[in-house]
Design a protein around this motif. Structure first.
Motif, PDB file in Angstrom:
ATOM      1  N   SER A 158       0.838  -1.206   0.000  1.00  0.00           N
ATOM      2  CA  SER A 158       0.000   0.000   0.000  1.00  0.00           C
ATOM      3  C   SER A 158       0.870   1.252   0.000  1.00  0.00           C
ATOM      4  O   SER A 158       1.954   1.274   0.582  1.00  0.00           O
ATOM      5  N   LYS A 159       0.386   2.307  -0.622  1.00  0.00           N
ATOM      6  CA  LYS A 159       1.108   3.570  -0.682  1.00  0.00           C
ATOM      7  C   LYS A 159       0.947   4.336   0.620  1.00  0.00           C
ATOM      8  O   LYS A 159      -0.122   4.324   1.240  1.00  0.00           O
ATOM      9  N   LYS A 160       1.985   5.035   1.013  1.00  0.00           N
ATOM     10  CA  LYS A 160       1.967   5.695   2.328  1.00  0.00           C
ATOM     11  C   LYS A 160       0.950   6.825   2.403  1.00  0.00           C
ATOM     12  O   LYS A 160       0.431   7.111   3.493  1.00  0.00           O
ATOM     13  N   ASP A 161       0.628   7.468   1.285  1.00  0.00           N
ATOM     14  CA  ASP A 161      -0.343   8.557   1.316  1.00  0.00           C
ATOM     15  C   ASP A 161      -1.700   8.083   1.827  1.00  0.00           C
ATOM     16  O   ASP A 161      -2.401   8.814   2.530  1.00  0.00           O
ATOM     17  N   GLY A 162      -2.073   6.868   1.484  1.00  0.00           N
ATOM     18  CA  GLY A 162      -3.361   6.350   1.925  1.00  0.00           C
ATOM     19  C   GLY A 162      -3.373   5.861   3.351  1.00  0.00           C
ATOM     20  O   GLY A 162      -4.443   5.625   3.927  1.00  0.00           O
ATOM     21  N   LEU A 163      -2.191   5.692   3.955  1.00  0.00           N
ATOM     22  CA  LEU A 163      -2.089   5.143   5.300  1.00  0.00           C
ATOM     23  C   LEU A 163      -1.824   6.199   6.360  1.00  0.00           C
ATOM     24  O   LEU A 163      -1.878   5.913   7.558  1.00  0.00           O
ATOM     25  N   GLU A 164      -1.540   7.413   5.941  1.00  0.00           N
ATOM     26  CA  GLU A 164      -1.099   8.448   6.866  1.00  0.00           C
ATOM     27  C   GLU A 164      -2.108   8.699   7.986  1.00  0.00           C
ATOM     28  O   GLU A 164      -1.752   8.778   9.167  1.00  0.00           O
ATOM     29  N   ALA A 165      -3.385   8.814   7.636  1.00  0.00           N
ATOM     30  CA  ALA A 165      -4.405   9.128   8.637  1.00  0.00           C
ATOM     31  C   ALA A 165      -4.592   7.978   9.620  1.00  0.00           C
ATOM     32  O   ALA A 165      -4.742   8.201  10.830  1.00  0.00           O
ATOM     33  N   GLY A 166      -4.588   6.747   9.119  1.00  0.00           N
ATOM     34  CA  GLY A 166      -4.745   5.589   9.996  1.00  0.00           C
ATOM     35  C   GLY A 166      -3.593   5.464  10.969  1.00  0.00           C
ATOM     36  O   GLY A 166      -3.791   5.174  12.158  1.00  0.00           O
ATOM     37  N   LEU A 167      -2.386   5.667  10.483  1.00  0.00           N
ATOM     38  CA  LEU A 167      -1.213   5.604  11.352  1.00  0.00           C
ATOM     39  C   LEU A 167      -1.262   6.708  12.399  1.00  0.00           C
ATOM     40  O   LEU A 167      -0.974   6.472  13.582  1.00  0.00           O
ATOM     41  N   ALA A 168      -1.634   7.914  11.975  1.00  0.00           N
ATOM     42  CA  ALA A 168      -1.715   9.043  12.906  1.00  0.00           C
ATOM     43  C   ALA A 168      -2.732   8.764  14.010  1.00  0.00           C
ATOM     44  O   ALA A 168      -2.496   9.089  15.184  1.00  0.00           O
ATOM     45  N   TRP A 169      -3.873   8.149  13.652  1.00  0.00           N
ATOM     46  CA  TRP A 169      -4.894   7.816  14.658  1.00  0.00           C
ATOM     47  C   TRP A 169      -4.348   6.809  15.662  1.00  0.00           C
ATOM     48  O   TRP A 169      -4.522   6.971  16.875  1.00  0.00           O
ATOM     49  N   ALA A 170      -3.681   5.759  15.175  1.00  0.00           N
ATOM     50  CA  ALA A 170      -3.152   4.733  16.072  1.00  0.00           C
ATOM     51  C   ALA A 170      -2.129   5.316  17.041  1.00  0.00           C
ATOM     52  O   ALA A 170      -2.142   5.008  18.234  1.00  0.00           O
ATOM     53  N   ILE A 171      -1.253   6.177  16.537  1.00  0.00           N
ATOM     54  CA  ILE A 171      -0.233   6.780  17.404  1.00  0.00           C
ATOM     55  C   ILE A 171      -0.871   7.756  18.382  1.00  0.00           C
ATOM     56  O   ILE A 171      -0.455   7.850  19.548  1.00  0.00           O
ATOM     57  N   ALA A 172      -1.893   8.486  17.945  1.00  0.00           N
ATOM     58  CA  ALA A 172      -2.593   9.401  18.857  1.00  0.00           C
ATOM     59  C   ALA A 172      -3.255   8.640  19.997  1.00  0.00           C
ATOM     60  O   ALA A 172      -3.268   9.102  21.144  1.00  0.00           O
ATOM     61  N   GLN A 173      -3.779   7.453  19.687  1.00  0.00           N
ATOM     62  CA  GLN A 173      -4.424   6.639  20.717  1.00  0.00           C
ATOM     63  C   GLN A 173      -3.407   5.951  21.625  1.00  0.00           C
ATOM     64  O   GLN A 173      -3.572   5.902  22.843  1.00  0.00           O
ATOM     65  N   GLY A 174      -2.371   5.408  21.027  1.00  0.00           N
ATOM     66  CA  GLY A 174      -1.379   4.660  21.805  1.00  0.00           C
ATOM     67  C   GLY A 174      -0.297   5.527  22.420  1.00  0.00           C
ATOM     68  O   GLY A 174       0.337   5.135  23.407  1.00  0.00           O
ATOM     69  N   GLY A 175      -0.064   6.685  21.845  1.00  0.00           N
ATOM     70  CA  GLY A 175       0.944   7.602  22.361  1.00  0.00           C
ATOM     71  C   GLY A 175       2.335   7.313  21.824  1.00  0.00           C
ATOM     72  O   GLY A 175       2.623   6.223  21.311  1.00  0.00           O
ATOM     73  N   LEU A 176       3.203   8.302  21.933  1.00  0.00           N
ATOM     74  CA  LEU A 176       4.607   8.121  21.592  1.00  0.00           C
ATOM     75  C   LEU A 176       5.297   7.337  22.701  1.00  0.00           C
ATOM     76  O   LEU A 176       4.849   7.349  23.850  1.00  0.00           O
ATOM     77  N   PRO A 177       6.379   6.636  22.390  1.00  0.00           N
ATOM     78  CA  PRO A 177       7.075   5.853  23.416  1.00  0.00           C
ATOM     79  C   PRO A 177       7.520   6.705  24.600  1.00  0.00           C
ATOM     80  O   PRO A 177       8.115   7.768  24.428  1.00  0.00           O
ATOM     81  N   THR A 178       7.198   6.237  25.789  1.00  0.00           N
ATOM     82  CA  THR A 178       7.647   6.871  27.020  1.00  0.00           C
ATOM     83  C   THR A 178       7.736   5.800  28.095  1.00  0.00           C
ATOM     84  O   THR A 178       6.963   4.838  28.077  1.00  0.00           O
ATOM     85  N   TRP A 179       8.662   5.943  29.019  1.00  0.00           N
ATOM     86  CA  TRP A 179       8.917   4.893  30.010  1.00  0.00           C
ATOM     87  C   TRP A 179       7.860   4.886  31.110  1.00  0.00           C
ATOM     88  O   TRP A 179       7.367   3.832  31.496  1.00  0.00           O
ATOM     89  N   GLY A 180       7.523   6.059  31.608  1.00  0.00           N
ATOM     90  CA  GLY A 180       6.565   6.146  32.700  1.00  0.00           C
ATOM     91  C   GLY A 180       7.183   5.747  34.032  1.00  0.00           C
ATOM     92  O   GLY A 180       8.312   5.264  34.100  1.00  0.00           O
ATOM     93  N   ALA A 181       6.430   5.932  35.105  1.00  0.00           N
ATOM     94  CA  ALA A 181       6.916   5.589  36.439  1.00  0.00           C
ATOM     95  C   ALA A 181       7.127   4.085  36.561  1.00  0.00           C
ATOM     96  O   ALA A 181       6.211   3.302  36.286  1.00  0.00           O
ATOM     97  N   TYR A 182       8.342   3.685  36.924  1.00  0.00           N
ATOM     98  CA  TYR A 182       8.703   2.273  37.086  1.00  0.00           C
ATOM     99  C   TYR A 182       8.455   1.452  35.817  1.00  0.00           C
ATOM    100  O   TYR A 182       8.187   0.252  35.882  1.00  0.00           O
ATOM    101  N   GLY A 183       8.507   2.104  34.668  1.00  0.00           N
ATOM    102  CA  GLY A 183       8.306   1.403  33.406  1.00  0.00           C
ATOM    103  C   GLY A 183       6.861   1.081  33.099  1.00  0.00           C
ATOM    104  O   GLY A 183       6.574   0.254  32.221  1.00  0.00           O
TER     105      GLY A 183
END
Length: 266
Positions: A147-172
């Motif tokens: 699949s071409k990346k132009d068609g996937l941009e919105a879906g990927l952005a939604w998943a990352i918005a929901q899951g968040g960027l990588p972060t360790w957090g308290a005690y992992g």
């Protein structure tokens, strides 16, 4: 060791292990295919071809087009299938013969688990129970299946918005290496701002929290999601794979995919 446990039908599974053959062969088969593609050792290439043949001819469900825990299960799921889709892609860009029907079947399965009203939001065994981890796996699988990346941009952005960027957090407590692994593969394929933000967060999080000194030097503590299954070895393996994303595969959508018969870049 992988060659030593391979069954006559090509399956890679050690009796007595948990979580079914599907996960074991999916991940071990991918490792063997990558090793064969980069090293070109005759015995490894032969074993990897047997593993691939098992994946597409025996374990895959011909009706759904996907994979699950046992061979030709009546249902398929996106989590297990994502490992096999990686197998197909690596095999296709290296030295192996991949039946076109297996690639087409995988696309058909992704279509089935994709939410119709929201493109590239994915469920587990059907298009319900949509979540960010499954959606990022679905997006990653789409990149690997052409699949071409132009068609996937919105879906990927939604998943990352929901899951968040990588972060360790308290005690992992915020660690989710399964999500980070697929997020790294998908964001790298997308490139641009999505990749820049993801990569900066990932590298900072992992390098700041890698064990330094002592017997566990270089490893990552088993904390966060799925840590009870991964342990220190599994946690460290997935973290290393996240950090190797720049070297494992090219960006398939920008015209530098190797031609059939050429090795993938080591």
């Amino acid at each position: 060791w992988l060659r030593s446990i391979q069954r006559d039908d090509g399956c890679l599974f050690k009796e007595g292990e948990t979580h079914g053959i599907g996960y074991h062969h999916g991940i071990a088969g991918l490792a063997l295919i990558e090793a064969a593609a980069t090293g070109r050792v005759k015995e490894t290439v032969a074993a990897a071809q047997k593993a691939l043949d098992y994946s597409v001819n025996i374990h895959r469900n011909k009706e759904t087009g996907g994979w699950r825990y046992s061979a030709n299960s009546t249902t398929s799921d996106l989590v297990v299938s994502s490992w096999y889709i990686q197998q197909l892609k690596v095999a296709k860009i290296s030295v192996f013969k991949v039946p076109a029907e297996s690639m087409e079947g995988a696309i058909r399965f992704l279509d089935f688990v994709e939410e119709k009203a929201n493109p590239h939001h994915y469920g587990y065994t059907d298009n319900t129970s949509v979540g960010y981890r499954r959606s990022i796996m679905g997006c990653c699988s789409r990149y690997f299946l052409g699949s071409k990346k132009d068609g996937l941009e919105a879906g990927l952005a939604w998943a990352i918005a929901q899951g968040g960027l990588p972060t360790w957090g308290a005690y992992g407590g915020s660690v989710d290496l399964y999500y980070w692994y697929y997020g790294s593969l998908a964001a790298f394929q997308q490139g641009g701002e999505a990749w820049k933000k993801w990569n900066e967060a990932l590298v900072q999080t992992l390098t700041e929290n890698q064990r330094k000194g002592g017997d566990e030097n270089g490893s990552f503590d088993p904390v966060g999601a799925y840590a009870e299954y991964l342990g220190r070895a599994g946690q460290t393996a997935l973290a290393a794979l996240c950090l190797e994303v720049y070297y494992r595969y090219p960006r398939f959508d920008r015209g530098d995919e190797p031609k059939a018969g050429e090795a993938m870049n080591p």
